[in-house]
Write an enzyme that holds these catalytic residues in place. Structure first.
Site, PDB file in Angstrom:
ATOM      1  N   LYS A  55       4.088 -10.671 -19.417  1.00 24.51           N
ATOM      2  CA  LYS A  55       3.697  -9.302 -19.782  1.00 24.51           C
ATOM      3  C   LYS A  55       2.286  -9.299 -20.355  1.00 24.51           C
ATOM      4  CE  LYS A  55       5.877  -7.264 -18.078  1.00 24.51           C
ATOM      5  NZ  LYS A  55       6.967  -7.719 -17.287  1.00 24.51           N
ATOM      6  N   ASN A  82       0.904  -0.562   6.089  1.00 22.44           N
ATOM      7  CA  ASN A  82       1.277  -1.351   4.921  1.00 22.44           C
ATOM      8  C   ASN A  82       1.863  -2.644   5.461  1.00 22.44           C
ATOM      9  OD1 ASN A  82       2.226  -2.344   2.509  1.00 22.44           O
ATOM     10  ND2 ASN A  82       4.017  -1.012   2.457  1.00 22.44           N
ATOM     11  N   GLY A  83       1.314  -3.770   5.050  1.00 23.89           N
ATOM     12  CA  GLY A  83       1.817  -5.044   5.541  1.00 23.89           C
ATOM     13  C   GLY A  83       0.681  -5.924   6.001  1.00 23.89           C
ATOM     14  N   CYS A 125       0.850  -1.173   0.000  1.00 20.30           N
ATOM     15  CA  CYS A 125       0.000   0.000   0.000  1.00 20.30           C
ATOM     16  C   CYS A 125       0.894   1.234   0.000  1.00 20.30           C
ATOM     17  CB  CYS A 125      -0.866   0.005   1.240  1.00 20.30           C
ATOM     18  SG  CYS A 125      -1.773  -1.526   1.448  1.00 20.30           S
ATOM     19  N   LYS A 135       2.829  -2.829  -7.675  1.00 20.04           N
ATOM     20  CA  LYS A 135       4.215  -2.668  -8.118  1.00 20.04           C
ATOM     21  C   LYS A 135       5.210  -3.292  -7.153  1.00 20.04           C
ATOM     22  CE  LYS A 135       7.334  -1.060 -10.920  1.00 20.04           C
ATOM     23  NZ  LYS A 135       7.517  -1.871 -12.149  1.00 20.04           N
ATOM     24  N   ARG A 149       1.255   1.465  -6.224  1.00 17.61           N
ATOM     25  CA  ARG A 149       1.470   0.449  -5.183  1.00 17.61           C
ATOM     26  C   ARG A 149       0.188  -0.279  -4.814  1.00 17.61           C
ATOM     27  NH1 ARG A 149       6.436   1.209  -1.849  1.00 17.61           N
ATOM     28  NH2 ARG A 149       5.424  -0.133  -0.378  1.00 17.61           N
ATOM     29  N   GLU A 202       8.758 -14.406 -19.879  1.00 18.22           N
ATOM     30  CA  GLU A 202       8.541 -12.980 -19.643  1.00 18.22           C
ATOM     31  C   GLU A 202       7.517 -12.412 -20.634  1.00 18.22           C
ATOM     32  OE1 GLU A 202       9.010 -10.991 -17.367  1.00 18.22           O
ATOM     33  OE2 GLU A 202       9.040  -8.993 -18.225  1.00 18.22           O
ATOM     34  N   GLU A 249      -0.379 -10.127 -17.655  1.00 13.60           N
ATOM     35  CA  GLU A 249      -0.481  -9.079 -16.626  1.00 13.60           C
ATOM     36  C   GLU A 249      -1.357  -7.920 -17.082  1.00 13.60           C
ATOM     37  OE1 GLU A 249       3.407  -8.313 -13.918  1.00 13.60           O
ATOM     38  OE2 GLU A 249       3.754  -8.099 -16.048  1.00 13.60           O
ATOM     39  N   HIS A 268       5.233 -32.107 -25.323  1.00 14.14           N
ATOM     40  CA  HIS A 268       4.806 -32.898 -24.170  1.00 14.14           C
ATOM     41  C   HIS A 268       3.586 -32.293 -23.486  1.00 14.14           C
ATOM     42  CE1 HIS A 268       8.337 -35.375 -24.627  1.00 14.14           C
ATOM     43  NE2 HIS A 268       9.083 -34.274 -24.697  1.00 14.14           N
ATOM     44  N   TRP A 270      -3.985  -1.772  -1.137  1.00 17.71           N
ATOM     45  CA  TRP A 270      -4.027  -3.012  -1.918  1.00 17.71           C
ATOM     46  C   TRP A 270      -4.537  -4.045  -0.935  1.00 17.71           C
ATOM     47  CZ3 TRP A 270      -1.555  -7.874  -1.843  1.00 17.71           C
ATOM     48  CH2 TRP A 270      -1.665  -8.607  -3.035  1.00 17.71           C
TER      49      TRP A 270
END
Ligand code: G6P
Length: 616
Positions: free
Chosen positions: A493, A101-102, A2, A611, A27, A489, A496, A512, A75
């Site tokens: 991307k 935050n946490g 947050c 983030k 965030r 990656e 996301e 496979h 968040w």
């Protein structure tokens, strides 16, 4: 993860706090809230669900006035996204407000105790527990600082906490427990700031004090007094941060992600600055703080990270093993910390982290330390936690602030720094001669301009392909060897930011399993530069074609064979095989960006993501 901002001084707190939160909204953006105090109006709380703009609109209708305030972007971890669950939270008396935050890991146990004492809860959050606990001890102590100190002693987990009390309008109290979130205090002229992250206050001051684990700060207009949780005084002078706040703004680009993709040539160059001597074929990593003897002794390296940074670790394994012949294991930090790893002597932990605040990565560093293994951090955020706790390094990326939630420039910069590290190791261990290192350095130096040319050519091509493929439901990304992490990656991307289901796979493994998914609808992005594994990759392209998959190939300029086999080719300039991932990933970033744009997605703030992830 947050965002937290607090202000005390002569100005109206509302403006300072909201503009700080704007810089931190990446965030978390489930809800936002602010508490401002004024002697006449008392404590004024305004909270709103959704993005910060909702709170801004609310404040336009109902401003909060006063020169002391704290604010938060959330968040969600505990409790739904509702106004009741938005921070700040109040204690039962209503005089104390807290933002956090946490995660309070033992919040249920504490909540039950508080409810049994007759304290009513209005939210489902763990943060409200802190507010009530502080309120409870305030009644006995008569002061915020000792009350918070007592409350902190009962919390388990990692937290950054900021509180204020209507009876003590001359101070804000902040504390940090564990690695879940940073707390930075900004010292101005007759005013002070507190935040979870540097960009929130950089417009106002660059003189910053970072709180360490288990420290508490009493912040007044004049400055900050820091103590340990045990009450011992800590003397810490502010450090001056050289960042340019303008670099944190979006400039002419539509999105930060787009800007950050385009910044890569500059960031790649900055990663090299001052670190290479091409004439003598030498790499200087002054910050490394590991001398040749220590580098020669190394028996193995553990690369650890989360998300995109983990993909950088996978690429780094190829670089280090091939150039310096040191074995490398790559772990997700969230797995490493709990698997009771056998690290052994003469090992080194390499933490890759853009933010330097990812809680799992920090915990992995701690695990290494507990086993006597030193760690280095490949990190972007200056002064971040990972940068400060690393034994050797920080090896800074110097990429500048990265705001887009989907990491781009930090990833390619990590690859550059990892390559430099591999060369530095090769230099110490004698696996490469100075003239061979010189050849690698030349390739590194040429990379920024190749990246610039690539971006210019690939952007319109990727925009066209996005137009053609933005409606698909699934996509497969294939690569081999050092380009397998790039397939991962590329898939990350795309999923996301566009919410298209995408998978990255080692191309040789396709037969496979994933081959069963391929049909005429499915785009299969094949990374096929002309490297030693190229003939095998071409066979895989044929296999996709045989199942009528749509092949989008990433290949070298002038590769006619590939052009004949694929439906579409995005060409990339050639470089050394181990550096090719730096270029190959760029069209995948652009493709994901344009697909998300075409689908109308929120590119910079994709749903459910944040983030810097400071919770487990
Ligand atoms: C989050 C971000 C990713 C990032 C990951 C690790 O998931 O959305 O972009 O790669 O965290 O973050 P770090 O700051 O440690 O690199």
């Amino acid at each position: 993860m947050c965002g937290i901002v607090g202000y005390i001084g002569p100005r109206e707190a509302m403006g300072v706090v909201v503009s700080g939160l704007q810089r931190l909204e990446y965030r978390g953006y489930d809800s936002a809230g602010i508490a401002v105090y004024d002697a006449a109006a008392g404590l004024q709380l305004r909270r709103s669900v959704g993005k910060l703009q909702g709170l801004v609109t609310r404040l336009q209708q109902e401003p909060a006035s006063g020169q002391l305030g704290i604010g938060h972007t959330r968040w969600a971890t505990h409790g739904d996204v509702t106004e009741q669950n938005a921070h700040p939270h109040r204690d039962a008396s209503g005089a104390i407000v807290v933002i956090q935050n946490g995660i309070v890991e033992n919040y249920l146990e504490l909540k039950t105790r508080l409810i049994n004492l007759g304290i009513p809860f209005v939210s489902q959050t763990d943060t409200e527990v802190i507010a009530h606990l502080v309120g409870l001890y305030y009644a006995e102590e008569g002061a915020l600082e000792p009350a918070l100190r007592r409350a902190l002693a009962e919390l388990r987990g990692g937290n950054a906490i900021v509180a204020l009390c209507a009876h003590e309008p001359e101070r804000i109290v902040a504390a940090r427990l564990g690695n879940a979130g940073g707390v930075v205090i900004g010292i101005g002229q007759d005013e002070s700031f507190v935040a979870s992250d540097v960009p929130a206050i950089l417009d106002h001051t660059r003189d910053l004090i970072f709180l360490e684990d288990r420290e508490l700060a009493v912040i007044t207009r004049e400055g900050a007094t820091i103590t340990t949780l045990a009450g011992e005084r800590v003397q810490r002078a502010p450090v001056t941060i050289p960042w340019d706040p303008i670099a944190a703004a979006r400039g002419d680009f539509t999105h930060f992600m787009e800007k950050e993709i385009h910044e890569q040539p500059r960031a790649l160059m900055d990663a090299l600055r001052g670190r290479i001597d091409q004439e003598r074929g030498l790499v200087h990593l002054e910050d490394l703080r590991l001398d040749d003897a220590a580098l020669r002794k190394l028996d193995r390296i553990y690369a650890t990270a989360c998300g995109t940074a983990w993909h950088a670790g996978l690429v780094a394994k190829f670089m280090i093993e091939q150039l310096a012949r040191v074995r490398v294991e790559v772990d997700y930090a969230s797995e490493f910390r709990y698997r009771d790893p056998v690290l052994g002597a003469d090992a080194l932990l390499m933490a890759f982290t853009q933010s330097g605040e990812t809680v799992d990565t920090l915990a992995a560093m701690e695990e290494a330390r507990a086993q006597g293994v030193p760690s280095i951090a490949i990190v972007n955020a200056i002064g971040s936690q990972a940068a400060r706790v690393a034994d050797g390094g920080p090896l800074y990326l110097h990429a500048g602030p990265e705001i887009g939630v989907a990491s781009t420039k930090a990833f390619t910069s990590m690859l550059m720094v990892a390559y430099l590290f591999a060369l530095r190791l090769a230099q110490a261990r004698g696996t490469l001669s100075p003239s061979q290192i010189g050849t690698h350095l030349q390739a590194l130096v040429e990379l920024p301009s190749k990246a610039a040319r690539l971006i210019e050519q690939a952007a319109p091509r990727c925009r066209d392909l996005a137009e053609r493929y933005h409606r698909v439901g699934d996509a497969l990304f294939l690569g081999r060897q050092v380009n397998y992490p790039i397939a991962l990656e590329g898939a990350l991307k795309l999923k996301e930011i566009s919410y298209i289901h995408a998978e990255g796979y080692p191309a040789g493994e396709m037969k496979h399993g994933p081959i069963a998914l391929i049909d005429e609808e499915m785009p299969v992005i094949c990374i096929a530069p002309r490297d030693p594994i190229y003939p095998k990759m071409i066979s895989n392209v044929e296999q996709v074609r045989a199942r009528r998959g749509q092949v989008i190939a990433i290949g070298h300029e002038g590769d006619e064979l590939l052009a004949a086999k694929a439906h579409h080719v995005i060409t990339v300039p050639a470089t050394l095989p181990l550096l090719q991932p730096v270029l190959n990933v760029i069209p995948l970033q652009l493709f994901a960006y344009y697909v998300a744009l075409r689908r109308g997605c929120d590119v910079d703030q994709p749903r459910n993501l944040a983030k810097s992830v400071t919770v487990e």
